[in-house]
Each structure stands twice: as structure tokens, then as C-alpha cells.
Design a protein around this motif. Structure first.
Motif, PDB file in Angstrom:
ATOM      1  N   GLN A   1       0.822  -1.207   0.000  1.00 39.33           N
ATOM      2  CA  GLN A   1       0.000   0.000   0.000  1.00 39.33           C
ATOM      3  C   GLN A   1       0.858   1.259   0.000  1.00 39.33           C
ATOM      4  OE1 GLN A   1      -2.874  -0.273   3.088  1.00 39.33           O
ATOM      5  NE2 GLN A   1      -3.829   1.680   2.658  1.00 39.33           N
ATOM      6  N   HIS A   2       1.945   1.239   0.764  1.00 43.40           N
ATOM      7  CA  HIS A   2       2.815   2.414   0.879  1.00 43.40           C
ATOM      8  C   HIS A   2       3.820   2.493  -0.265  1.00 43.40           C
ATOM      9  CE1 HIS A   2       1.363   3.777   4.820  1.00 43.40           C
ATOM     10  NE2 HIS A   2       1.136   2.482   5.025  1.00 43.40           N
ATOM     11  N   ASP A   3       3.767   1.516  -1.159  1.00 45.23           N
ATOM     12  CA  ASP A   3       4.675   1.499  -2.311  1.00 45.23           C
ATOM     13  C   ASP A   3       3.940   1.782  -3.620  1.00 45.23           C
ATOM     14  OD1 ASP A   3       6.769   0.716  -0.571  1.00 45.23           O
ATOM     15  OD2 ASP A   3       6.140  -1.378  -0.754  1.00 45.23           O
ATOM     16  N   GLY A   4       2.722   2.301  -3.542  1.00 49.81           N
ATOM     17  CA  GLY A   4       1.972   2.663  -4.739  1.00 49.81           C
ATOM     18  C   GLY A   4       1.058   1.601  -5.304  1.00 49.81           C
ATOM     19  N   ALA A   5       0.885   0.476  -4.615  1.00 45.74           N
ATOM     20  CA  ALA A   5       0.004  -0.581  -5.125  1.00 45.74           C
ATOM     21  C   ALA A   5      -1.439  -0.086  -5.227  1.00 45.74           C
ATOM     22  CB  ALA A   5       0.069  -1.809  -4.226  1.00 45.74           C
ATOM     23  N   VAL A   6      -2.167  -0.679  -6.141  1.00 50.11           N
ATOM     24  CA  VAL A   6      -3.586  -0.382  -6.341  1.00 50.11           C
ATOM     25  C   VAL A   6      -4.368  -1.614  -5.899  1.00 50.11           C
ATOM     26  CG1 VAL A   6      -5.368   0.211  -8.029  1.00 50.11           C
ATOM     27  CG2 VAL A   6      -3.030   1.067  -8.327  1.00 50.11           C
ATOM     28  N   MET A   7      -5.443  -1.414  -5.131  1.00 50.69           N
ATOM     29  CA  MET A   7      -6.282  -2.509  -4.644  1.00 50.69           C
ATOM     30  C   MET A   7      -7.596  -2.498  -5.414  1.00 50.69           C
ATOM     31  SD  MET A   7      -8.703  -3.912  -2.471  1.00 50.69           S
ATOM     32  CE  MET A   7      -8.492  -5.655  -2.677  1.00 50.69           C
ATOM     33  N   LEU A   8      -7.878  -3.566  -6.163  1.00 43.56           N
ATOM     34  CA  LEU A   8      -9.129  -3.681  -6.904  1.00 43.56           C
ATOM     35  C   LEU A   8     -10.004  -4.741  -6.240  1.00 43.56           C
ATOM     36  CD1 LEU A   8      -7.829  -3.661 -10.603  1.00 43.56           C
ATOM     37  CD2 LEU A   8      -8.464  -1.722  -9.144  1.00 43.56           C
ATOM     38  N   TYR A   9     -11.302  -4.464  -6.187  1.00 43.13           N
ATOM     39  CA  TYR A   9     -12.230  -5.355  -5.482  1.00 43.13           C
ATOM     40  C   TYR A   9     -13.618  -5.273  -6.086  1.00 43.13           C
ATOM     41  CZ  TYR A   9     -14.318  -1.228  -3.319  1.00 43.13           C
ATOM     42  OH  TYR A   9     -14.970  -0.032  -3.120  1.00 43.13           O
ATOM     43  N   GLY A  10     -14.522  -6.100  -5.575  1.00 44.89           N
ATOM     44  CA  GLY A  10     -15.939  -6.089  -5.943  1.00 44.89           C
ATOM     45  C   GLY A  10     -16.769  -6.234  -4.680  1.00 44.89           C
ATOM     46  N   HIS A  11     -17.721  -7.131  -4.713  1.00 45.02           N
ATOM     47  CA  HIS A  11     -18.520  -7.584  -3.572  1.00 45.02           C
ATOM     48  C   HIS A  11     -19.563  -6.602  -3.051  1.00 45.02           C
ATOM     49  CE1 HIS A  11     -19.645 -10.124  -0.260  1.00 45.02           C
ATOM     50  NE2 HIS A  11     -19.277  -9.233   0.632  1.00 45.02           N
ATOM     51  N   VAL A  12     -19.215  -5.343  -2.827  1.00 41.69           N
ATOM     52  CA  VAL A  12     -20.140  -4.429  -2.148  1.00 41.69           C
ATOM     53  C   VAL A  12     -21.083  -3.702  -3.104  1.00 41.69           C
ATOM     54  CG1 VAL A  12     -18.640  -4.108  -0.146  1.00 41.69           C
ATOM     55  CG2 VAL A  12     -18.439  -2.538  -2.081  1.00 41.69           C
ATOM     56  N   HIS A  13     -20.934  -3.946  -4.402  1.00 43.71           N
ATOM     57  CA  HIS A  13     -21.794  -3.354  -5.421  1.00 43.71           C
ATOM     58  C   HIS A  13     -21.820  -1.826  -5.259  1.00 43.71           C
ATOM     59  CE1 HIS A  13     -23.655  -7.262  -6.889  1.00 43.71           C
ATOM     60  NE2 HIS A  13     -22.843  -7.608  -5.905  1.00 43.71           N
ATOM     61  N   ASN A  14     -22.969  -1.196  -5.451  1.00 43.21           N
ATOM     62  CA  ASN A  14     -23.086   0.264  -5.318  1.00 43.21           C
ATOM     63  C   ASN A  14     -23.989   0.599  -4.132  1.00 43.21           C
ATOM     64  OD1 ASN A  14     -25.432  -0.681  -6.461  1.00 43.21           O
ATOM     65  ND2 ASN A  14     -25.365   0.609  -8.273  1.00 43.21           N
ATOM     66  N   THR A  15     -23.778  -0.107  -3.040  1.00 38.35           N
ATOM     67  CA  THR A  15     -24.635  -0.040  -1.853  1.00 38.35           C
ATOM     68  C   THR A  15     -24.054   0.884  -0.784  1.00 38.35           C
ATOM     69  OG1 THR A  15     -23.441  -1.842  -0.788  1.00 38.35           O
ATOM     70  CG2 THR A  15     -25.297  -2.461  -2.217  1.00 38.35           C
ATOM     71  N   GLY A  16     -24.716   0.913   0.358  1.00 37.66           N
ATOM     72  CA  GLY A  16     -24.211   1.631   1.517  1.00 37.66           C
ATOM     73  C   GLY A  16     -22.870   1.099   1.974  1.00 37.66           C
ATOM     74  N   GLU A  17     -22.631  -0.198   1.775  1.00 34.06           N
ATOM     75  CA  GLU A  17     -21.326  -0.770   2.115  1.00 34.06           C
ATOM     76  C   GLU A  17     -20.226  -0.149   1.252  1.00 34.06           C
ATOM     77  OE1 GLU A  17     -22.314  -4.855   1.395  1.00 34.06           O
ATOM     78  OE2 GLU A  17     -22.647  -5.245   3.535  1.00 34.06           O
ATOM     79  N   TRP A  18     -20.519   0.054  -0.037  1.00 29.88           N
ATOM     80  CA  TRP A  18     -19.548   0.712  -0.928  1.00 29.88           C
ATOM     81  C   TRP A  18     -19.300   2.142  -0.448  1.00 29.88           C
ATOM     82  CZ3 TRP A  18     -20.896   4.748  -4.515  1.00 29.88           C
ATOM     83  CH2 TRP A  18     -19.796   5.230  -5.218  1.00 29.88           C
ATOM     84  N   GLU A  19     -20.352   2.843  -0.063  1.00 28.07           N
ATOM     85  CA  GLU A  19     -20.188   4.210   0.439  1.00 28.07           C
ATOM     86  C   GLU A  19     -19.309   4.227   1.683  1.00 28.07           C
ATOM     87  OE1 GLU A  19     -24.185   5.660   0.900  1.00 28.07           O
ATOM     88  OE2 GLU A  19     -24.499   5.758  -1.265  1.00 28.07           O
ATOM     89  N   LEU A  20     -19.428   3.203   2.522  1.00 29.09           N
ATOM     90  CA  LEU A  20     -18.587   3.106   3.714  1.00 29.09           C
ATOM     91  C   LEU A  20     -17.119   2.880   3.330  1.00 29.09           C
ATOM     92  CD1 LEU A  20     -18.562   3.114   6.789  1.00 29.09           C
ATOM     93  CD2 LEU A  20     -19.072   0.671   6.736  1.00 29.09           C
ATOM     94  N   VAL A  21     -16.873   2.040   2.336  1.00 27.34           N
ATOM     95  CA  VAL A  21     -15.505   1.833   1.847  1.00 27.34           C
ATOM     96  C   VAL A  21     -14.936   3.154   1.334  1.00 27.34           C
ATOM     97  CG1 VAL A  21     -14.087   0.696   0.081  1.00 27.34           C
ATOM     98  CG2 VAL A  21     -15.847  -0.607   1.295  1.00 27.34           C
ATOM     99  N   GLU A  22     -15.738   3.900   0.596  1.00 24.76           N
ATOM    100  CA  GLU A  22     -15.295   5.205   0.075  1.00 24.76           C
ATOM    101  C   GLU A  22     -14.984   6.182   1.219  1.00 24.76           C
ATOM    102  OE1 GLU A  22     -15.039   6.301  -3.492  1.00 24.76           O
ATOM    103  OE2 GLU A  22     -14.680   4.148  -3.316  1.00 24.76           O
ATOM    104  N   LYS A  23     -15.810   6.161   2.243  1.00 22.25           N
ATOM    105  CA  LYS A  23     -15.592   7.034   3.404  1.00 22.25           C
ATOM    106  C   LYS A  23     -14.283   6.669   4.113  1.00 22.25           C
ATOM    107  CE  LYS A  23     -17.628   8.318   7.809  1.00 22.25           C
ATOM    108  NZ  LYS A  23     -17.791   7.532   9.001  1.00 22.25           N
ATOM    109  N   TRP A  24     -14.068   5.379   4.331  1.00 23.77           N
ATOM    110  CA  TRP A  24     -12.838   4.929   4.988  1.00 23.77           C
ATOM    111  C   TRP A  24     -11.616   5.308   4.160  1.00 23.77           C
ATOM    112  CZ3 TRP A  24     -14.884  -0.608   6.268  1.00 23.77           C
ATOM    113  CH2 TRP A  24     -15.665  -0.547   7.445  1.00 23.77           C
TER     114      TRP A  24
END
Length: 195
Positions: free
Chosen positions: A124-147
Motif C-alpha cells: 500500500q505504501h509502495d503505490g500498489a492499487v487494490m481492486l475489489y468487488g462484492h459491495v456493489h453500489n450499496t451503503g457498504e460501498w459508500e462506507l468503503v469510500e468514506k474509509w
């Protein structure tokens, strides 16, 4: 002239899943229309020599129908298993690889691939990009964006991108890392303008 092989990413297509139409507010009349449109958009972008990483939840039910769809999709298909992937038997053999998690190089970037979002990930501290799915476009996704925003405010790198097909920037088609990073950059610029 030889075409350069490209790498694409997508998640959560849920081929054949009737309830996903309502859950994601997908703009399709039924699963047949959704399935055909995702196949069309996939094949418009992906050539046979390209690689597509599917970050989970590709198919929802019906092995024979899933096999039929899989055979119609262009490219080398690699699965990062999700919670709805029941790949065994004949369907399993059609994936070039199946894993729970991977780290790959894409251009000059290290890319961490998981069906599930991770706030703290390898390199993470070396510029890596994390790609994921699972949470769709839900409130859970909004929480990931907030974090993610909170991590950035703490000067902790956080390049975490949802590649669920239903996201606006995905538009039900696989995307390259450059496209995903550009979409992320556009979103950050819009967020900063709103503040």
C-alpha cells in the motif's frame, strides 16, 4: 504489427441472477437482456489475446448456461473467487486460473486483486492499487469510500477501486487499469470541487 496484449478487470456480473436487477437498479428488462448486453460490451472491448480478471461473482445459477456464456466471452479469463462463485466441474475448467487473491504487475503498477475490499493491503505504501468487488453500489460501498477518504486524510495511501460492473465508470464492461485510475482521479477531482 502485433497487437499489445491488454489486461482488463471486472466483478459482480451475476449472469442469470434475477434479483440483482432490482438490487443494483440495473437498467435491463430481464436477465436475458442483461446477460446479452454484458457479453456484447465485454466482446466490444476484449480481444482473444487480452486477459480479463473477474474479481468474483461471475455467474449466479445454472452451470450449462454459465458454460455457454463463458465460451462466448473473448480473452483469457482468470477468476478471483467471490462468495457466489460455485465453480466446480465443467465450468471450473474453463477458467485459465482460479484463486482467492492475487498480486500482479500491470504496466508499472502492482495490483492487488480480491473480491473483498481491504483498507490495508500489501505494498500500500509502495503505490500498489487494490481492486475489489462484492459491495456493489450499496451503503457498504459508500462506507468503503468514506474509509478511503479518512485514510488519505491521515496520509495513508489508499488507491482502492471497486470494479463491480454496475459502477458508473464500469458501465457493464471490463476496464483497463489506466481507465480505472482515470475514473478514480475524476471522482476525486469532483469530490474536492464539492468541498
Amino acid at each position: 504489427m502485433m497487437l499489445q496484449r491488454r489486461i482488463f478487470y471486472i466483478a459482480d456480473m451475476h449472469f442469470g441472477h434475477k434479483n440483482i436487477l432490482k438490487y443494483d437498479k440495473r437498467p435491463f428488462a430481464d436477465t436475458e437482456q442483461m446477460d446479452e448486453e454484458i457479453i456484447r460490451r465485454w466482446n466490444e472491448r476484449v480481444c482473444d489475446d487480452d486477459t480479463v480478471y473477474v474479481l468474483g461473482d461471475a455467474f449466479f445459477k445454472g452451470e450449462e448456461r454459465s458454460i455457454e456464456i463463458m465460451k462466448r466471452l473473448n480473452g483469457h479469463k482468470r477468476l478471483i473467487r467471490g462468495n457466489h462463485d460455485r465453480n466446480n466441474g465443467k465450468l471450473l475448467k474453463l477458467w485459465e486460473s482460479v484463486s482467492e487473491y492475487e498480486e500482479i504487475k500491470d504496466g508499472g503498477h502492482l495490483v492487488v486483486l480480491s473480491h473483498y475490499p481491504m483498507m490495508f493491503y500489501d505494498h500500500q505504501h509502495d503505490g500498489a492499487v487494490m481492486l475489489y468487488g462484492h459491495v456493489h453500489n450499496t451503503g457498504e460501498w459508500e462506507l468503503v469510500e468514506k474509509w478511503q477518504q479518512e485514510l488519505l486524510q491521515m496520509d495513508i495511501p489508499a488507491r482502492i477501486i471497486n470494479v463491480g460492473c454496475m459502477m458508473d465508470y464500469m458501465n457493464y464492461a471490463p476496464k483497463t487499469l489506466d481507465e480505472l485510475l482515470a475514473a478514480r482521479s475524476d471522482k476525486s477531482a469532483k469530490t474536492n470541487q464539492e468541498v
